[in-house]
Write a protein that holds these residues in place. Structure first.
Motif, PDB file in Angstrom:
ATOM      1  N   ARG A   1      -3.269   6.013  -2.005  1.00 22.24           N
ATOM      2  CA  ARG A   1      -4.290   5.580  -2.964  1.00 22.24           C
ATOM      3  C   ARG A   1      -3.706   5.275  -4.339  1.00 22.24           C
ATOM      4  O   ARG A   1      -4.407   4.769  -5.192  1.00 22.24           O
ATOM      5  CB  ARG A   1      -5.339   6.674  -3.136  1.00 22.24           C
TER       6      ARG A   1
ATOM      7  N   VAL B   1      -8.339   5.586  -8.894  1.00 26.02           N
ATOM      8  CA  VAL B   1      -8.389   4.502  -7.926  1.00 26.02           C
ATOM      9  C   VAL B   1      -9.522   4.674  -6.925  1.00 26.02           C
ATOM     10  O   VAL B   1     -10.249   3.741  -6.621  1.00 26.02           O
ATOM     11  CB  VAL B   1      -7.037   4.386  -7.180  1.00 26.02           C
ATOM     12  N   ASP B   2      -9.657   5.864  -6.376  1.00 33.42           N
ATOM     13  CA  ASP B   2     -10.599   6.069  -5.276  1.00 33.42           C
ATOM     14  C   ASP B   2     -11.350   7.373  -5.519  1.00 33.42           C
ATOM     15  O   ASP B   2     -10.973   8.420  -4.995  1.00 33.42           O
ATOM     16  CB  ASP B   2      -9.843   6.121  -3.946  1.00 33.42           C
ATOM     17  N   HIS B   3     -12.381   7.302  -6.304  1.00 35.73           N
ATOM     18  CA  HIS B   3     -13.081   8.528  -6.668  1.00 35.73           C
ATOM     19  C   HIS B   3     -14.458   8.597  -6.032  1.00 35.73           C
ATOM     20  O   HIS B   3     -15.074   7.585  -5.730  1.00 35.73           O
ATOM     21  CB  HIS B   3     -13.195   8.653  -8.188  1.00 35.73           C
ATOM     22  N   GLU B   4     -14.889   9.812  -5.825  1.00 29.27           N
ATOM     23  CA  GLU B   4     -16.226  10.055  -5.286  1.00 29.27           C
ATOM     24  C   GLU B   4     -17.020  10.909  -6.276  1.00 29.27           C
ATOM     25  O   GLU B   4     -17.905  11.648  -5.886  1.00 29.27           O
ATOM     26  CB  GLU B   4     -16.112  10.768  -3.940  1.00 29.27           C
TER      27      GLU B   4
ATOM     28  N   TYR C   1      -6.769  14.562  -1.896  1.00 27.71           N
ATOM     29  CA  TYR C   1      -5.780  13.652  -2.490  1.00 27.71           C
ATOM     30  C   TYR C   1      -4.372  14.192  -2.294  1.00 27.71           C
ATOM     31  O   TYR C   1      -3.464  13.457  -1.896  1.00 27.71           O
ATOM     32  CB  TYR C   1      -6.044  13.444  -3.986  1.00 27.71           C
TER      33      TYR C   1
ATOM     34  N   ASP D   1       0.795  -1.221   0.000  1.00 28.17           N
ATOM     35  CA  ASP D   1       0.000   0.000   0.000  1.00 28.17           C
ATOM     36  C   ASP D   1       0.831   1.277   0.000  1.00 28.17           C
ATOM     37  O   ASP D   1       0.284   2.361   0.016  1.00 28.17           O
ATOM     38  CB  ASP D   1      -0.939   0.017   1.219  1.00 28.17           C
TER      39      ASP D   1
END
Length: 171
Positions: free
Chosen positions: A87, A130-133, A72, A14
């Protein structure tokens, strides 16, 4: 010819962690550690990262998007010589060469020499993917604008990231 200080880079699933100077004695000292990221001199600090508005100028009117990009950036692990994110799939490393200004390489886009702002744009693009809202249309728009910051078509960047995250797909 620039002088590169030896360091060890420890990669865990990670995160990428640069670990200061590495000294070994005895037979193991023959194998030099990777020389990717020079050690940070004591007292050296990383310059402040660019703001969301600097990466995407039109985010000033969209508080949600500005906040997300700022989140981010705030989560990146930043040194004067590297940018890594929890991320993200990879990292950016500053080159120590004779080029004027700062030159950066991305672990997942090694054929492109980028400036500092472009390196941040690429790392944010990876984090958004990768990690979106965001809804799909907004996410695609943001990723295209970030790709334009690094002067690469989004499709090329997505292909590179696909190889990093999954490896080549056999058909």
């Amino acid at each position: 010819m620039p002088i590169m200080l030896p360091v060890t880079v420890v990669h865990t699933p990670d995160r990428i962690h640069p670990v200061g100077d590495h000294h070994q004695h005895g037979p193991a000292s023959e194998a030099a550690p990777p020389q990717l990221i020079p050690s940070v001199p004591t007292g050296s600090t990383a310059p402040a990262p660019p703001t969301a508005e600097e990466l995407l100028p039109d985010t000033a009117t969209n508080a949600t998007l500005r906040g997300l990009i700022t989140t981010y950036i705030d989560e990146f692990v930043i040194t004067p010589f590297s940018i890594a994110g929890q991320r993200c799939h990879g990292f950016a490393a500053r080159l120590a060469d004779d080029r004027p200004g700062e030159a950066w390489l991305l672990s997942w886009l090694p054929d492109a020499v980028l400036n500092r702002r472009q390196a941040y744009a690429a790392m944010v693009l990876d984090a958004v993917l990768v990690d979106h809202e965001l809804d799909s249309a907004t996410m695609l728009s943001v990723m295209r604008r970030l790709a334009a910051q690094i002067a690469r078509p989004l499709e090329e960047i997505l292909t590179q990231l696909c190889y990093v995250t999954e490896g080549p797909q056999l058909r």
